[in-house]
Write an enzyme that holds these catalytic residues in place. Structure first.
Site, PDB file in Angstrom:
ATOM      1  N   HIS A 114       4.763  -7.649  -0.184  1.00  0.00           N
ATOM      2  CA  HIS A 114       4.364  -8.910  -0.805  1.00  0.00           C
ATOM      3  C   HIS A 114       5.022  -9.060  -2.175  1.00  0.00           C
ATOM      4  CE1 HIS A 114       1.027  -9.782   2.107  1.00  0.00           C
ATOM      5  NE2 HIS A 114       1.244  -8.496   2.353  1.00  0.00           N
TER       6      HIS A 114
ATOM      7  N   ASP B 120       0.877  -1.170   0.000  1.00  0.00           N
ATOM      8  CA  ASP B 120       0.000   0.000   0.000  1.00  0.00           C
ATOM      9  C   ASP B 120       0.914   1.219   0.000  1.00  0.00           C
ATOM     10  OD1 ASP B 120      -1.956  -1.893   0.444  1.00  0.00           O
ATOM     11  OD2 ASP B 120      -2.776  -0.935   2.238  1.00  0.00           O
TER      12      ASP B 120
ATOM     13  N   SER C  47       8.562   3.655   5.185  1.00  0.00           N
ATOM     14  CA  SER C  47       9.714   3.505   4.305  1.00  0.00           C
ATOM     15  C   SER C  47       9.283   3.506   2.849  1.00  0.00           C
ATOM     16  CB  SER C  47      10.479   2.235   4.648  1.00  0.00           C
ATOM     17  OG  SER C  47      11.801   2.330   4.170  1.00  0.00           O
TER      18      SER C  47
END
Length: 270
Positions: A142, A86, A228
């Site tokens: 992911h 995201d 990050s």
């Protein structure tokens, strides 16, 4: 004058011990009472979290939370490059002869970003995304493709902030900060997932405490402890970006960033 002062303070706070101290507190039971306030302050959708707020032992435990099944469905077309996180897209475009151009006004060479890796040649005219994760975002990373791990590398470095100020005013943050780099070979080519550490990040960790020999698209790879950035690279002439994406677009993990295709095939049109 103010920018100089902020830059000096950022330089001083980028020392590794500062991040380690912040990480130690976030991993301590003393941080637990801050979880509800943290979630409310950043507008985090706690209904998506795998567990209720009171079940998280520390602030970092909550920050690196998993989500309930089905909250990030994967785009069905298997030839799509998935967003691994995201994030906000803060940079995207074609790599020009090994140079990533104009990320918040700065250019980056692949040799420096990838720590002089011979893999850099595969990406010198590929495509890149810079994906920024704020404290609001879900912070697990992911796999963007199904494939086998070719190589992984940990690159020690600084912990400068990777927000708008850091990228604009600190020199070459993405290639000076600590990084975990994973190269994954898929059916049409190769991708590089560059995980960039940041201010107050005590570490970047692999989900299984080690890089795996292979990944399925959408599989949990790693996570950040605090905000990050991911730099995602695609091999030369193997990718066409989605036409609806631009700088400032928000993406969620599992959404399509574009179409992967073998070098010998004609690129799809959108």
């Amino acid at each position: 004058m103010m920018k100089r002062l902020l830059r000096l303070l950022t330089e001083l706070s980028s020392r590794k011990w500062v991040s380690q101290a912040a990480g130690s507190f976030a991993n301590s039971r003393a941080s637990r009472p801050l979880i509800p306030r943290f979630a409310k302050s950043y507008g985090i959708n706690v209904e998506e979290a795998e567990k209720a707020l009171h079940e998280y032992a520390t602030l970092n435990d909550f920050f690196t939370r998993k989500l309930k099944p089905g909250k990030r469905p994967l785009v069905q077309e298997t030839d799509r490059l998935l967003s691994p996180v995201d994030a906000l897209i803060t940079g995207m475009g074609t790599i020009k002869e090994g140079v990533i151009l104009n990320v918040k006004g700065q250019d980056y060479t692949l040799e420096e970003l990838l720590h002089q890796s011979p893999h850099a040649q595969k990406y010198k005219n590929g495509f890149f995304f810079v994906l920024y994760l704020s404290p609001t975002d879900y912070h697990r990373i992911h796999a963007p493709v199904t494939g086998t791990t070719v190589e992984s590398e940990h690159v020690p470095g600084k912990v400068y902030p990777v927000n708008d100020f850091g990228l604009r005013h600190m020199p070459r943050v993405l290639s000076r900060n600590e990084r975990l780099i994973t190269y994954i070979r898929h059916e049409q080519g190769e991708v590089s997932v560059v995980k960039v550490g940041a201010l107050n990040v005590s570490s970047i960790r692999y989900a299984d405490d080690a890089v795996l020999p292979a990944y399925e698209r959408g599989q949990d790879m790693a996570y950040f402890e605090f905000g990050s950035t991911i730099v995602l690279l695609t091999e030369n002439d193997t990718f066409t970006p989605s036409s609806d994406l631009e700088l400032g677009s928000r993406v969620k993990m599992g959404e399509s960033l574009g179409t992967l295709h073998a070098k010998s095939t004609k690129r799809p049109t959108h």
